[in-house]
Design a protein around this motif. Structure first.
Motif, PDB file in Angstrom:
ATOM      1  N   LYS A 165     -18.472  25.145  12.144  1.00 40.57           N
ATOM      2  CA  LYS A 165     -17.569  24.147  12.724  1.00 40.57           C
ATOM      3  C   LYS A 165     -16.146  24.665  12.896  1.00 40.57           C
ATOM      4  O   LYS A 165     -15.282  23.921  13.345  1.00 40.57           O
ATOM      5  CB  LYS A 165     -17.559  22.883  11.853  1.00 40.57           C
ATOM      6  N   ARG A 166     -15.925  25.911  12.556  1.00 42.11           N
ATOM      7  CA  ARG A 166     -14.591  26.509  12.744  1.00 42.11           C
ATOM      8  C   ARG A 166     -14.557  27.248  14.078  1.00 42.11           C
ATOM      9  O   ARG A 166     -14.354  28.460  14.145  1.00 42.11           O
ATOM     10  CB  ARG A 166     -14.274  27.478  11.612  1.00 42.11           C
ATOM     11  N   SER A 167     -14.730  26.531  15.133  1.00 41.70           N
ATOM     12  CA  SER A 167     -14.815  27.123  16.466  1.00 41.70           C
ATOM     13  C   SER A 167     -13.573  26.806  17.280  1.00 41.70           C
ATOM     14  O   SER A 167     -12.791  25.908  16.941  1.00 41.70           O
ATOM     15  CB  SER A 167     -16.047  26.586  17.195  1.00 41.70           C
ATOM     16  N   TRP A 168     -13.421  27.525  18.378  1.00 40.91           N
ATOM     17  CA  TRP A 168     -12.323  27.246  19.292  1.00 40.91           C
ATOM     18  C   TRP A 168     -12.437  25.818  19.839  1.00 40.91           C
ATOM     19  O   TRP A 168     -11.430  25.138  20.024  1.00 40.91           O
ATOM     20  CB  TRP A 168     -12.321  28.251  20.438  1.00 40.91           C
ATOM     21  N   TRP A 169     -13.663  25.404  20.111  1.00 42.99           N
ATOM     22  CA  TRP A 169     -13.874  24.065  20.640  1.00 42.99           C
ATOM     23  C   TRP A 169     -13.423  23.007  19.634  1.00 42.99           C
ATOM     24  O   TRP A 169     -12.763  22.028  19.993  1.00 42.99           O
ATOM     25  CB  TRP A 169     -15.343  23.886  20.996  1.00 42.99           C
ATOM     26  N   ALA A 170     -13.755  23.203  18.362  1.00 49.20           N
ATOM     27  CA  ALA A 170     -13.337  22.257  17.329  1.00 49.20           C
ATOM     28  C   ALA A 170     -11.819  22.223  17.201  1.00 49.20           C
ATOM     29  O   ALA A 170     -11.212  21.151  17.053  1.00 49.20           O
ATOM     30  CB  ALA A 170     -13.975  22.625  15.996  1.00 49.20           C
ATOM     31  N   LEU A 171     -11.194  23.387  17.261  1.00 49.93           N
ATOM     32  CA  LEU A 171      -9.735  23.448  17.188  1.00 49.93           C
ATOM     33  C   LEU A 171      -9.102  22.732  18.380  1.00 49.93           C
ATOM     34  O   LEU A 171      -8.137  21.974  18.233  1.00 49.93           O
ATOM     35  CB  LEU A 171      -9.274  24.908  17.134  1.00 49.93           C
ATOM     36  N   ALA A 172      -9.659  22.967  19.579  1.00 49.88           N
ATOM     37  CA  ALA A 172      -9.110  22.343  20.790  1.00 49.88           C
ATOM     38  C   ALA A 172      -9.227  20.823  20.724  1.00 49.88           C
ATOM     39  O   ALA A 172      -8.295  20.090  21.108  1.00 49.88           O
ATOM     40  CB  ALA A 172      -9.833  22.879  22.028  1.00 49.88           C
ATOM     41  N   LEU A 173     -10.360  20.320  20.221  1.00 54.39           N
ATOM     42  CA  LEU A 173     -10.536  18.876  20.115  1.00 54.39           C
ATOM     43  C   LEU A 173      -9.545  18.263  19.132  1.00 54.39           C
ATOM     44  O   LEU A 173      -8.967  17.196  19.381  1.00 54.39           O
ATOM     45  CB  LEU A 173     -11.969  18.561  19.674  1.00 54.39           C
ATOM     46  N   ARG A 174      -9.321  18.935  18.020  1.00 52.69           N
ATOM     47  CA  ARG A 174      -8.366  18.420  17.032  1.00 52.69           C
ATOM     48  C   ARG A 174      -6.939  18.467  17.582  1.00 52.69           C
ATOM     49  O   ARG A 174      -6.140  17.550  17.360  1.00 52.69           O
ATOM     50  CB  ARG A 174      -8.467  19.219  15.740  1.00 52.69           C
ATOM     51  N   ALA A 175      -6.619  19.543  18.303  1.00 53.05           N
ATOM     52  CA  ALA A 175      -5.289  19.630  18.920  1.00 53.05           C
ATOM     53  C   ALA A 175      -5.105  18.521  19.945  1.00 53.05           C
ATOM     54  O   ALA A 175      -4.030  17.912  20.040  1.00 53.05           O
ATOM     55  CB  ALA A 175      -5.113  20.998  19.569  1.00 53.05           C
ATOM     56  N   ALA A 176      -6.171  18.240  20.711  1.00 55.95           N
ATOM     57  CA  ALA A 176      -6.093  17.160  21.695  1.00 55.95           C
ATOM     58  C   ALA A 176      -5.887  15.813  21.011  1.00 55.95           C
ATOM     59  O   ALA A 176      -5.125  14.958  21.492  1.00 55.95           O
ATOM     60  CB  ALA A 176      -7.360  17.139  22.548  1.00 55.95           C
ATOM     61  N   ALA A 177      -6.554  15.614  19.865  1.00 59.18           N
ATOM     62  CA  ALA A 177      -6.386  14.357  19.125  1.00 59.18           C
ATOM     63  C   ALA A 177      -4.948  14.203  18.635  1.00 59.18           C
ATOM     64  O   ALA A 177      -4.344  13.122  18.747  1.00 59.18           O
ATOM     65  CB  ALA A 177      -7.354  14.313  17.953  1.00 59.18           C
ATOM     66  N   GLY A 178      -4.393  15.289  18.086  1.00 60.34           N
ATOM     67  CA  GLY A 178      -3.010  15.239  17.632  1.00 60.34           C
ATOM     68  C   GLY A 178      -2.046  15.015  18.774  1.00 60.34           C
ATOM     69  O   GLY A 178      -1.092  14.225  18.665  1.00 60.34           O
ATOM     70  N   GLY A 179      -2.279  15.697  19.902  1.00 65.55           N
ATOM     71  CA  GLY A 179      -1.409  15.527  21.063  1.00 65.55           C
ATOM     72  C   GLY A 179      -1.477  14.119  21.622  1.00 65.55           C
ATOM     73  O   GLY A 179      -0.452  13.530  21.998  1.00 65.55           O
ATOM     74  N   ALA A 180      -2.690  13.563  21.667  1.00 60.19           N
ATOM     75  CA  ALA A 180      -2.838  12.203  22.171  1.00 60.19           C
ATOM     76  C   ALA A 180      -2.125  11.207  21.271  1.00 60.19           C
ATOM     77  O   ALA A 180      -1.487  10.254  21.748  1.00 60.19           O
ATOM     78  CB  ALA A 180      -4.324  11.857  22.276  1.00 60.19           C
ATOM     79  N   ALA A 181      -2.207  11.422  19.952  1.00 52.96           N
ATOM     80  CA  ALA A 181      -1.520  10.527  19.010  1.00 52.96           C
ATOM     81  C   ALA A 181      -0.008  10.615  19.189  1.00 52.96           C
ATOM     82  O   ALA A 181       0.697   9.592  19.139  1.00 52.96           O
ATOM     83  CB  ALA A 181      -1.908  10.876  17.576  1.00 52.96           C
ATOM     84  N   ALA A 182       0.499  11.831  19.402  1.00 49.81           N
ATOM     85  CA  ALA A 182       1.944  12.004  19.590  1.00 49.81           C
ATOM     86  C   ALA A 182       2.415  11.327  20.866  1.00 49.81           C
ATOM     87  O   ALA A 182       3.394  10.550  20.862  1.00 49.81           O
ATOM     88  CB  ALA A 182       2.289  13.495  19.613  1.00 49.81           C
TER      89      ALA A 182
END
Length: 483
Positions: free
Chosen positions: A285-302
């Motif tokens: 689960k430590r993939s680029w895709w997982a990182l991108a999804l989490r970054a998108a979640a943080g960006g959307a929250a901001a």
């Protein structure tokens, strides 16, 4: 080699709990009193008048006393909070030091308290309060996001719109921000494995922080305090993972509602939260895709939080109006602002063309620097989390240094977090040299243009840099931090 008597004891050295002489905190308080007294006496009413030449003769030695006292206390001093309170108290009721920004805050607060929109009404139109606004911003509308304006309005109401006390009262949110950082930074230090006293000494007791936040009353303090809470959330065990990204992102959105520059800290937040979650994530689960999804979640929250606050205040995005002030309208420590001033003075092109062209140029530089930082020190799934704290400081520094303006207080975005890097010895020397330069730029720029002030400090800064290298001065723990 034995430590020089001028070199503070390193945190963790034998005997580092020996209390230094209290004369050093008192000497620092004396230096601050000299600065406050000189600025208070050398006032020609409240209107914007150039400083008398004699002012620098007092404020520069006073600032040097503060630097010396801070240096001699060192990271081994075990009561940094007491000194922080003492030094802040000296400046508590002083006029704003080395800047008129708080007068602009007060003028915009006066407008807010009377139901007027600072995005459509120029700051100079705020009755008597408008008379105190700096000349560059007199005819412009506000550039601050909505939450800043709400804070300005509340402070203005507390002090009844008083011409002077509304400006001085803008210290109240900054003092609250200092209290938040006093609580937050030691906890971040624990996460990283750095001495709490070191972080408080280097990151909060630092003369640049105190003189600019308490003395100069810059609202950068509020933004930085919120960012610190966001970074702590990213490290918290109970919210690691998606929740950390969302909660931290929401706090980034709140900080953006104070100053837009907080947006670049989102890169560091993603890296910190990703690194903190690694122990709980299986390798698949430590993939680029997982990182991108989490970054998108943080960006959307901001973005969502920023949009909500913009809507809830009813102020909208008026800070983007063409009537809003631009940092390029005033000469600062950024060479790009010198180009703008030269072109404006010689009427080479229109003012609007100068501002739009150079703003685009600096935005390109900042974006390029951020991309380079992510590539160099960002996480690389599945095995490397990169250097999150270096990304935090690098992103904030890139925006400060490569943007359209550079002021001494912009470095306060980075100073509180710098010790968490466990910086190498050369970087520690850069930190001390920059502290020296930024502390002295403020009183120098009271009496001369920024480029002349920077020129005056080149030789002393070089001498200090060389001395630090020859003495092998070490003030911070070294070694790469993971989270």
């Amino acid at each position: 080699m034995p430590a020089s008597p001028l070199i503070p004891v390193r945190a963790g050295d034998a005997g580092d709990r020996t209390a230094p002489d209290w004369r050093w905190p008192l000497l620092g308080a004396l230096g601050l009193f000299m600065v406050v007294a000189a600025v208070s006496i050398d006032r020609h009413g409240l209107l914007e008048v150039g400083a008398s030449p004699w002012r620098a003769v007092v404020t520069i030695p006073g600032t040097c006393l503060v630097l010396l006292a801070w240096w001699r206390l060192g990271p081994a001093w075990h009561r940094p909070r007491a000194v922080l309170a003492l030094w802040s108290a000296v400046m508590l009721f002083s006029p704003p030091l080395h800047s008129r920004d708080s007068y602009s805050y007060a003028a915009q607060g006066w407008l807010m308290a009377r139901g007027l929109d600072p995005y459509t009404v120029a700051s100079g139109d705020a009755a008597q309060s408008g008379l105190l606004v700096g000349i560059h911003w007199f005819d412009t509308t506000s550039v601050y996001p909505p939450l800043s304006l709400e804070i300005f309005g509340v402070v203005s109401q507390i002090f009844g719109g008083d011409l002077y006390w509304s400006a001085v009262g803008m210290r109240l949110p900054n003092l609250l921000a200092l209290l938040v950082l006093v609580w937050c930074l030691p906890r971040l230090a624990d996460k990283v494995g750095v001495s709490r006293d070191l972080v408080l000494w280097a990151g909060l007791l630092n003369p640049v922080i105190l003189i600019q936040w308490v003395g100069g009353i810059h609202n950068d303090a509020i933004m930085v305090a919120i960012l610190a809470v966001a970074f702590l959330v990213a490290h918290t065990v109970r919210v690691r993972g998606w929740l950390a990204m969302a909660a931290g992102g929401a706090l980034i959105g709140v900080a953006m509602s104070i100053k837009q520059s907080a947006a670049v800290a989102g890169l560091g937040l993603v890296a910190l939260a990703w690194a903190a979650s690694q122990t709980a994530l299986p390798e698949e689960k430590r993939s680029w895709w997982a990182l991108a999804l989490r970054a998108a979640a943080g960006g959307a929250a901001a973005v969502g939080t920023f949009a909500f606050l913009t809507w809830a205040t009813g102020l909208g995005l008026g800070w983007r109006n063409p009537t809003a002030g631009s940092p390029l309208q005033a000469t600062s420590n950024a060479p790009i602002s010198w180009v703008a001033s030269f072109a404006r003075f010689h009427e080479l092109v229109s003012d609007a063309r100068i501002i739009s062209s150079l703003t685009l140029f600096t935005a390109t530089l900042v974006i390029a620097a951020l991309v380079w930082l992510v590539w160099r020190v960002g996480p690389r799934p599945p095995h490397s989390v990169g250097q999150p704290w270096l990304l935090v400081c690098g992103a904030l520094l890139a925006f400060a240094v490569l943007g359209p303006a550079l002021q001494p207080w912009y470095l306060t975005w980075v100073i509180p977090f710098f010790p968490l890097l466990r910086p190498t010895l050369p970087l520690q020397h850069v930190f001390l040299t920059v502290t020296f330069v930024c502390a002295l730029l403020a009183p120098l720029q009271d009496v001369m243009a920024p480029y002349w002030a920077m020129g005056v400090l080149i030789a002393p800064a070089w001498i200090l840099w060389r001395w630090l290298g020859r003495q092998h001065v070490v003030i911070m723990e070294t070694g790469e931090t993971v989270v």
